[in-house]
Design a protein around this motif. Sequence first.
Motif, PDB file in Angstrom:
ATOM      1  N   MET A 445       0.823  -1.202   0.000  1.00  0.00           N
ATOM      2  CA  MET A 445       0.000   0.000   0.000  1.00  0.00           C
ATOM      3  C   MET A 445       0.862   1.260   0.000  1.00  0.00           C
ATOM      4  SD  MET A 445      -2.847  -1.138  -0.481  1.00  0.00           S
ATOM      5  CE  MET A 445      -3.297   0.550  -0.794  1.00  0.00           C
ATOM      6  N   PHE A 446       1.913   1.260   0.799  1.00  0.00           N
ATOM      7  CA  PHE A 446       2.827   2.403   0.845  1.00  0.00           C
ATOM      8  C   PHE A 446       3.404   2.676  -0.552  1.00  0.00           C
ATOM      9  CE2 PHE A 446       7.358   3.582   0.966  1.00  0.00           C
ATOM     10  CZ  PHE A 446       7.256   4.876   1.472  1.00  0.00           C
ATOM     11  N   ASP A 447       3.842   1.599  -1.215  1.00  0.00           N
ATOM     12  CA  ASP A 447       4.446   1.735  -2.539  1.00  0.00           C
ATOM     13  C   ASP A 447       3.412   2.210  -3.561  1.00  0.00           C
ATOM     14  OD1 ASP A 447       6.939   1.452  -3.939  1.00  0.00           O
ATOM     15  OD2 ASP A 447       6.043  -0.195  -5.061  1.00  0.00           O
ATOM     16  N   ASN A 448       2.176   1.698  -3.455  1.00  0.00           N
ATOM     17  CA  ASN A 448       1.105   2.135  -4.360  1.00  0.00           C
ATOM     18  C   ASN A 448       0.831   3.625  -4.219  1.00  0.00           C
ATOM     19  OD1 ASN A 448       0.548  -0.264  -5.650  1.00  0.00           O
ATOM     20  ND2 ASN A 448      -0.996  -0.911  -4.184  1.00  0.00           N
ATOM     21  N   PHE A 449       0.697   4.083  -2.962  1.00  0.00           N
ATOM     22  CA  PHE A 449       0.429   5.500  -2.728  1.00  0.00           C
ATOM     23  C   PHE A 449       1.599   6.360  -3.225  1.00  0.00           C
ATOM     24  CE2 PHE A 449      -2.848   4.185   0.421  1.00  0.00           C
ATOM     25  CZ  PHE A 449      -3.878   5.011  -0.024  1.00  0.00           C
ATOM     26  N   ARG A 450       2.820   5.902  -2.932  1.00  0.00           N
ATOM     27  CA  ARG A 450       4.007   6.657  -3.350  1.00  0.00           C
ATOM     28  C   ARG A 450       4.032   6.848  -4.869  1.00  0.00           C
ATOM     29  NH1 ARG A 450       8.567   5.397  -5.533  1.00  0.00           N
ATOM     30  NH2 ARG A 450       8.194   3.160  -5.373  1.00  0.00           N
ATOM     31  N   ASN A 452       1.540   6.625  -7.048  1.00  0.00           N
ATOM     32  CA  ASN A 452       0.398   7.329  -7.637  1.00  0.00           C
ATOM     33  C   ASN A 452       0.258   8.771  -7.171  1.00  0.00           C
ATOM     34  OD1 ASN A 452      -1.361   5.353  -9.371  1.00  0.00           O
ATOM     35  ND2 ASN A 452      -0.581   4.159  -7.656  1.00  0.00           N
ATOM     36  N   LEU A 453       0.956   9.135  -6.106  1.00  0.00           N
ATOM     37  CA  LEU A 453       0.926  10.521  -5.665  1.00  0.00           C
ATOM     38  C   LEU A 453       2.063  11.331  -6.280  1.00  0.00           C
ATOM     39  CD1 LEU A 453      -0.049  10.075  -1.901  1.00  0.00           C
ATOM     40  CD2 LEU A 453      -1.511  10.847  -3.775  1.00  0.00           C
ATOM     41  N   THR A 454       3.071  10.624  -6.810  1.00  0.00           N
ATOM     42  CA  THR A 454       4.206  11.325  -7.428  1.00  0.00           C
ATOM     43  C   THR A 454       4.057  11.449  -8.940  1.00  0.00           C
ATOM     44  OG1 THR A 454       5.427   9.223  -7.528  1.00  0.00           O
ATOM     45  CG2 THR A 454       5.848  10.654  -5.636  1.00  0.00           C
ATOM     46  N   GLY A 455       3.132  10.709  -9.516  1.00  0.00           N
ATOM     47  CA  GLY A 455       2.936  10.799 -10.969  1.00  0.00           C
ATOM     48  C   GLY A 455       1.613  10.184 -11.367  1.00  0.00           C
ATOM     49  N   PRO A 456       1.044  10.602 -12.505  1.00  0.00           N
ATOM     50  CA  PRO A 456      -0.253  10.064 -12.940  1.00  0.00           C
ATOM     51  C   PRO A 456      -0.143   8.618 -13.420  1.00  0.00           C
ATOM     52  CG  PRO A 456       0.643  11.517 -14.613  1.00  0.00           C
ATOM     53  CD  PRO A 456       1.570  11.592 -13.441  1.00  0.00           C
ATOM     54  N   TYR A 457      -1.276   7.920 -13.387  1.00  0.00           N
ATOM     55  CA  TYR A 457      -1.324   6.549 -13.874  1.00  0.00           C
ATOM     56  C   TYR A 457      -1.435   6.560 -15.395  1.00  0.00           C
ATOM     57  CZ  TYR A 457      -3.375   2.045 -15.136  1.00  0.00           C
ATOM     58  OH  TYR A 457      -3.640   0.849 -15.740  1.00  0.00           O
ATOM     59  N   GLY A 458      -0.532   5.846 -16.055  1.00  0.00           N
ATOM     60  CA  GLY A 458      -0.567   5.756 -17.511  1.00  0.00           C
ATOM     61  C   GLY A 458      -0.375   7.116 -18.174  1.00  0.00           C
ATOM     62  N   ASP A 459      -1.043   7.290 -19.307  1.00  0.00           N
ATOM     63  CA  ASP A 459      -0.937   8.556 -20.056  1.00  0.00           C
ATOM     64  C   ASP A 459      -2.185   9.412 -19.875  1.00  0.00           C
ATOM     65  OD1 ASP A 459       1.548   7.757 -21.089  1.00  0.00           O
ATOM     66  OD2 ASP A 459       0.566   6.603 -22.677  1.00  0.00           O
ATOM     67  N   TYR A 460      -2.983   9.094 -18.856  1.00  0.00           N
ATOM     68  CA  TYR A 460      -4.247   9.810 -18.695  1.00  0.00           C
ATOM     69  C   TYR A 460      -4.035  11.163 -18.022  1.00  0.00           C
ATOM     70  CZ  TYR A 460      -6.244   5.200 -19.625  1.00  0.00           C
ATOM     71  OH  TYR A 460      -6.564   3.995 -20.192  1.00  0.00           O
ATOM     72  N   PRO A 461      -4.881  12.155 -18.354  1.00  0.00           N
ATOM     73  CA  PRO A 461      -4.824  13.446 -17.654  1.00  0.00           C
ATOM     74  C   PRO A 461      -5.137  13.244 -16.165  1.00  0.00           C
ATOM     75  CG  PRO A 461      -6.238  13.561 -19.604  1.00  0.00           C
ATOM     76  CD  PRO A 461      -5.925  12.122 -19.394  1.00  0.00           C
ATOM     77  N   GLN A 462      -4.498  14.031 -15.303  1.00  0.00           N
ATOM     78  CA  GLN A 462      -4.716  13.887 -13.860  1.00  0.00           C
ATOM     79  C   GLN A 462      -6.186  14.118 -13.493  1.00  0.00           C
ATOM     80  OE1 GLN A 462      -2.188  12.854 -11.669  1.00  0.00           O
ATOM     81  NE2 GLN A 462      -3.969  12.514 -10.372  1.00  0.00           N
ATOM     82  N   SER A 463      -6.832  15.029 -14.222  1.00  0.00           N
ATOM     83  CA  SER A 463      -8.252  15.322 -13.934  1.00  0.00           C
ATOM     84  C   SER A 463      -9.125  14.094 -14.163  1.00  0.00           C
ATOM     85  CB  SER A 463      -8.737  16.476 -14.814  1.00  0.00           C
ATOM     86  OG  SER A 463      -8.566  16.155 -16.187  1.00  0.00           O
ATOM     87  N   PHE A 464      -8.821  13.334 -15.217  1.00  0.00           N
ATOM     88  CA  PHE A 464      -9.574  12.107 -15.524  1.00  0.00           C
ATOM     89  C   PHE A 464      -9.330  11.055 -14.443  1.00  0.00           C
ATOM     90  CE2 PHE A 464      -9.665   7.925 -17.790  1.00  0.00           C
ATOM     91  CZ  PHE A 464     -11.023   7.886 -18.052  1.00  0.00           C
ATOM     92  N   ILE A 465      -8.073  10.923 -14.000  1.00  0.00           N
ATOM     93  CA  ILE A 465      -7.720   9.964 -12.949  1.00  0.00           C
ATOM     94  C   ILE A 465      -8.436  10.311 -11.644  1.00  0.00           C
ATOM     95  CG2 ILE A 465      -5.809   9.174 -11.473  1.00  0.00           C
ATOM     96  CD1 ILE A 465      -3.994   9.492 -13.975  1.00  0.00           C
ATOM     97  N   ASN A 466      -8.446  11.605 -11.303  1.00  0.00           N
ATOM     98  CA  ASN A 466      -9.111  12.031 -10.063  1.00  0.00           C
ATOM     99  C   ASN A 466     -10.610  11.791 -10.126  1.00  0.00           C
ATOM    100  OD1 ASN A 466      -6.639  12.919  -9.152  1.00  0.00           O
ATOM    101  ND2 ASN A 466      -6.990  15.074  -9.654  1.00  0.00           N
ATOM    102  N   LYS A 467     -11.197  12.123 -11.271  1.00  0.00           N
ATOM    103  CA  LYS A 467     -12.655  12.064 -11.411  1.00  0.00           C
ATOM    104  C   LYS A 467     -13.188  10.640 -11.363  1.00  0.00           C
ATOM    105  CE  LYS A 467     -16.370  13.992 -14.293  1.00  0.00           C
ATOM    106  NZ  LYS A 467     -16.673  14.756 -15.516  1.00  0.00           N
ATOM    107  N   TYR A 468     -12.441   9.697 -11.936  1.00  0.00           N
ATOM    108  CA  TYR A 468     -12.949   8.321 -12.003  1.00  0.00           C
ATOM    109  C   TYR A 468     -12.157   7.334 -11.137  1.00  0.00           C
ATOM    110  CZ  TYR A 468     -15.884  10.095 -15.704  1.00  0.00           C
ATOM    111  OH  TYR A 468     -16.825  10.816 -16.398  1.00  0.00           O
ATOM    112  N   GLY A 469     -10.821   7.407 -11.147  1.00  0.00           N
ATOM    113  CA  GLY A 469     -10.019   6.461 -10.374  1.00  0.00           C
ATOM    114  C   GLY A 469     -10.119   6.671  -8.882  1.00  0.00           C
TER     115      GLY A 469
END
Length: 508
Positions: A445-450, A452-469
């Motif tokens: 969990m620590f590694d997952n948070f680290r 995903n908080l330091t960079g976006p998942y994949g090539d998706y816009p951060q707004s899209f990741i926040n809104k749905y992920g």
Amino acid sequence: MDQQRPIWGTRTGFILAAVGSAIGLGNIWRFPAVAYENGGGAFFLPYLFALLTAGIPLLIMEFTMGHKYRGSSPLTFARMNKKAEWLGWWQVAISFVVATFYSVIIGWALSYTIFSFNLSWGEDPKTFLLTDYLQVGSAGSFGGFVPQVLISLVVVWVIVLGVLIAGVKKGIEVATKVMIPLLVVMFLIVVVRALTLEGAAEGLNTFFKPDWSKLADGKVWIAAYGQIFFSLSIGFAIMLTYSSYLPKKSDITNNAFITGFSNSAFELLAGFGVFSALGFMAAQQGVGVEEVVDSGVILAFAVFPQIINEFPFANEWFGVLFFGSLVLAGLTSLISIVETFVAGVQEKFNVSRTKSVLVGGGLASLVSLLYATRGGLNFLDVIDYFINNFGVALAGLVEVILVAWVFKQLDSLKSHADAVSDIKLGAWWKICLSIITPIVLGYMMFDNFRQNLTGPYGDYPQSFINKYGWTAATGAILIGFAFMYMKPWKKEMLKTPASISTTKKEVS
């Protein structure tokens, strides 16, 4: 109330249902690539260690909790401690989200089973998948429904809801007794055929060739625990719910070992089939096996059709068997996932099983329409990633910490399991659940948070990741608390059943 609780008709029925839940799409399209990337043959050492120190101990714990407290996940946790009911609902909410996108992947497999009869994907399967079949649009846009995907999705939900309305014994048990043996036979034929292909030996050599240096890398061990955890349906209410339908005389510990090793055996079988086929593809293209290795959606729906295209004969039937296997593996898992919230709603709101299936399952089927749009693949990718990494894994960590450290239930659960099982639990079980599993899941969990908080998942816009992920992941927790306070349980419902009824009467 407990006297009317449905009961599995046979021990075999329960084991096949549990194995059917564990064996899903990930066994076929995730495990082979994970093993290859993490040391090949050497990976089986941390994998077996993870199975014995986390997978099976957690299965035993969840089987025992369900058997002892005789309820859905929310009721089981409420009976253990009233303050823990939210965790049960959180797990149920996670299952609900997973059901919405898992169903559409089964729909794709159903479509591809039909496409196999005349190899409809043509010479360029990847373009066909993304452009012609899914008609993928930009991230965040819906773009209207894709008719072929929508029709398959409706068929999947009709099958699943029909099985669940029929009940535990007459629906789930009957379905899994047919589907699991059929899945094993079909997939065995796929594997045997793949093993006879030119280049199969090179593919298997690439898969099994051990890279012992990888064992010094902590991430390989974390990958092994992650694979075991996600593969065994632990941490999101399924095994708790299924084991609550067990009769009094149930060998819980042995059932857990059978379920765990059966799931791993199928993963190994999938490794043989996938890498034999990849070896064949590499030989046909004159490249190294490592150049054609892939996983997930692309492996199943782009790479495998390409492999099938290059078969010397009977291409169509190999396609039907492969994608038919995906459909069966997916259906048995989806049935178990939907059963978690069907059982929770039925008990909390005291409604009939049919009503609970139509409300809970019906709502999930409506939400799943999101993935039948042109933007469906993007929504699926992001929501799948976040609900697995910040839903399933996090809920599993919280569950272990609460049971082992906060409510100190391990001794009580050990006594219950030992009382009904042939195999008695030793100190290893408590050590695994109180120390090893929390440390490993905590680091995950620590590694997952680290990451995903330091960079976006994949090539998706951060707004899209926040809104749905992030919304899907955090929303599941909030729903857990909301349902906990929605309607209080009657006092008699919160009493731990003193004796377990062995009646086989179904709740209607």
